[in-house]
Scaffold this motif. Structure first.
Motif, PDB file in Angstrom:
ATOM      1  N   ILE A   4       0.834  -1.203   0.000  1.00 41.05           N
ATOM      2  CA  ILE A   4       0.000   0.000   0.000  1.00 41.05           C
ATOM      3  C   ILE A   4       0.872   1.258   0.000  1.00 41.05           C
ATOM      4  O   ILE A   4       0.518   2.257  -0.621  1.00 41.05           O
ATOM      5  CB  ILE A   4      -1.019   0.000   1.156  1.00 41.05           C
ATOM      6  N   GLU A   5       2.027   1.205   0.658  1.00 47.69           N
ATOM      7  CA  GLU A   5       2.923   2.363   0.678  1.00 47.69           C
ATOM      8  C   GLU A   5       3.492   2.645  -0.718  1.00 47.69           C
ATOM      9  O   GLU A   5       3.578   3.800  -1.145  1.00 47.69           O
ATOM     10  CB  GLU A   5       4.059   2.154   1.679  1.00 47.69           C
ATOM     11  N   GLN A   6       3.878   1.578  -1.414  1.00 50.89           N
ATOM     12  CA  GLN A   6       4.381   1.743  -2.781  1.00 50.89           C
ATOM     13  C   GLN A   6       3.285   2.265  -3.701  1.00 50.89           C
ATOM     14  O   GLN A   6       3.521   3.161  -4.514  1.00 50.89           O
ATOM     15  CB  GLN A   6       4.923   0.414  -3.318  1.00 50.89           C
ATOM     16  N   ALA A   7       2.091   1.709  -3.564  1.00 54.06           N
ATOM     17  CA  ALA A   7       0.963   2.148  -4.389  1.00 54.06           C
ATOM     18  C   ALA A   7       0.618   3.609  -4.114  1.00 54.06           C
ATOM     19  O   ALA A   7       0.264   4.354  -5.027  1.00 54.06           O
ATOM     20  CB  ALA A   7      -0.252   1.255  -4.138  1.00 54.06           C
ATOM     21  N   LYS A  38      -9.111  -3.248  -2.139  1.00 58.12           N
ATOM     22  CA  LYS A  38     -10.248  -4.113  -2.425  1.00 58.12           C
ATOM     23  C   LYS A  38      -9.921  -4.883  -3.690  1.00 58.12           C
ATOM     24  O   LYS A  38      -9.625  -4.270  -4.721  1.00 58.12           O
ATOM     25  CB  LYS A  38     -11.529  -3.301  -2.615  1.00 58.12           C
ATOM     26  N   GLY A  39      -9.936  -6.187  -3.578  1.00 61.24           N
ATOM     27  CA  GLY A  39      -9.611  -7.009  -4.735  1.00 61.24           C
ATOM     28  C   GLY A  39      -8.194  -6.737  -5.201  1.00 61.24           C
ATOM     29  O   GLY A  39      -7.258  -6.721  -4.400  1.00 61.24           O
ATOM     30  N   ASP A  40      -8.046  -6.479  -6.497  1.00 58.05           N
ATOM     31  CA  ASP A  40      -6.723  -6.243  -7.084  1.00 58.05           C
ATOM     32  C   ASP A  40      -6.308  -4.784  -7.087  1.00 58.05           C
ATOM     33  O   ASP A  40      -5.311  -4.428  -7.701  1.00 58.05           O
ATOM     34  CB  ASP A  40      -6.697  -6.747  -8.536  1.00 58.05           C
ATOM     35  N   PHE A  41      -7.061  -3.915  -6.415  1.00 57.08           N
ATOM     36  CA  PHE A  41      -6.792  -2.484  -6.493  1.00 57.08           C
ATOM     37  C   PHE A  41      -6.606  -1.850  -5.125  1.00 57.08           C
ATOM     38  O   PHE A  41      -7.248  -2.229  -4.145  1.00 57.08           O
ATOM     39  CB  PHE A  41      -7.938  -1.754  -7.209  1.00 57.08           C
ATOM     40  N   PHE A  42      -5.720  -0.868  -5.102  1.00 57.64           N
ATOM     41  CA  PHE A  42      -5.598   0.052  -3.970  1.00 57.64           C
ATOM     42  C   PHE A  42      -6.373   1.298  -4.353  1.00 57.64           C
ATOM     43  O   PHE A  42      -6.383   1.700  -5.523  1.00 57.64           O
ATOM     44  CB  PHE A  42      -4.133   0.440  -3.732  1.00 57.64           C
ATOM     45  N   SER A  68      -7.366   4.894  -8.347  1.00 54.41           N
ATOM     46  CA  SER A  68      -7.073   3.483  -8.092  1.00 54.41           C
ATOM     47  C   SER A  68      -5.704   3.146  -8.672  1.00 54.41           C
ATOM     48  O   SER A  68      -5.271   3.730  -9.663  1.00 54.41           O
ATOM     49  CB  SER A  68      -8.137   2.573  -8.702  1.00 54.41           C
ATOM     50  N   VAL A  69      -5.045   2.196  -8.013  1.00 56.84           N
ATOM     51  CA  VAL A  69      -3.751   1.689  -8.460  1.00 56.84           C
ATOM     52  C   VAL A  69      -3.848   0.167  -8.467  1.00 56.84           C
ATOM     53  O   VAL A  69      -4.193  -0.435  -7.437  1.00 56.84           O
ATOM     54  CB  VAL A  69      -2.596   2.130  -7.520  1.00 56.84           C
ATOM     55  N   HIS A  70      -3.573  -0.441  -9.614  1.00 61.58           N
ATOM     56  CA  HIS A  70      -3.615  -1.905  -9.695  1.00 61.58           C
ATOM     57  C   HIS A  70      -2.461  -2.471  -8.865  1.00 61.58           C
ATOM     58  O   HIS A  70      -1.323  -2.006  -8.977  1.00 61.58           O
ATOM     59  CB  HIS A  70      -3.516  -2.366 -11.149  1.00 61.58           C
ATOM     60  N   VAL A  87     -17.959   0.703  -6.238  1.00 61.74           N
ATOM     61  CA  VAL A  87     -16.865   0.091  -5.489  1.00 61.74           C
ATOM     62  C   VAL A  87     -16.922   0.481  -4.013  1.00 61.74           C
ATOM     63  O   VAL A  87     -16.609  -0.323  -3.143  1.00 61.74           O
ATOM     64  CB  VAL A  87     -15.491   0.478  -6.100  1.00 61.74           C
ATOM     65  N   ASP A  88     -17.317   1.731  -3.735  1.00 59.19           N
ATOM     66  CA  ASP A  88     -17.364   2.266  -2.368  1.00 59.19           C
ATOM     67  C   ASP A  88     -16.069   1.916  -1.624  1.00 59.19           C
ATOM     68  O   ASP A  88     -16.078   1.219  -0.617  1.00 59.19           O
ATOM     69  CB  ASP A  88     -18.586   1.722  -1.625  1.00 59.19           C
ATOM     70  N   PRO A  89     -14.939   2.399  -2.129  1.00 59.63           N
ATOM     71  CA  PRO A  89     -13.645   1.946  -1.627  1.00 59.63           C
ATOM     72  C   PRO A  89     -13.391   2.209  -0.138  1.00 59.63           C
ATOM     73  O   PRO A  89     -12.645   1.478   0.489  1.00 59.63           O
ATOM     74  CB  PRO A  89     -12.633   2.698  -2.482  1.00 59.63           C
ATOM     75  N   PHE A  90     -14.026   3.209   0.420  1.00 63.32           N
ATOM     76  CA  PHE A  90     -13.756   3.543   1.820  1.00 63.32           C
ATOM     77  C   PHE A  90     -14.935   3.195   2.714  1.00 63.32           C
ATOM     78  O   PHE A  90     -15.053   3.686   3.827  1.00 63.32           O
ATOM     79  CB  PHE A  90     -13.360   5.015   1.938  1.00 63.32           C
ATOM     80  N   ASP A  91     -15.823   2.349   2.187  1.00 68.78           N
ATOM     81  CA  ASP A  91     -16.996   1.866   2.932  1.00 68.78           C
ATOM     82  C   ASP A  91     -17.799   3.008   3.544  1.00 68.78           C
ATOM     83  O   ASP A  91     -18.117   2.992   4.735  1.00 68.78           O
ATOM     84  CB  ASP A  91     -16.564   0.864   3.993  1.00 68.78           C
TER      85      ASP A  91
END
Length: 93
Positions: A4-7, A38-42, A68-70, A87-91
């Motif tokens: 996650i830090e690299q992404a 979530k899944g394959d994405f940050f 998003s970052v794969h 996607v609602d990435p942050f819920d």
């Protein structure tokens, strides 16, 4: 596979590149609740750098300010309104 830090660094670099000719300087939020996998994405939230620094609503950017970052390829892209809601990435819901 990226951490996650690299992404987050990839996302910040991508934002710097695409926003170079924008009127408003943007930056990623530093808060952990504005980062997700979530899944394959940050996913990361971004906003006007002045808003992040001052919390003054006059600098707030409207719309889905998310990127998003794969997790494998590092491919970045901005999320559309529909994608952000789906996607609602942050819920948020």
């Amino acid at each position: 596979m990226y951490t996650i830090e690299q992404a987050e660094r990839i996302a910040a670099d991508y934002l710097r590149q695409i926003s170079a000719d924008w009127e408003t300087e943007v930056a990623l939020f530093g808060d952990d609740e504005c980062k997700a996998k979530k899944g394959d994405f940050f996913y990361f939230a971004f906003q006007s750098a002045k808003y992040i620094a001052t919390d003054d609503d006059k600098y707030f950017l409207y719309g889905p300010c998310q990127i998003s970052v794969h997790s494998v390829t590092g491919e970045c892209r901005l999320l559309s309104v529909q994608e952000s809601l789906a996607v609602d990435p942050f819920d948020a819901r």
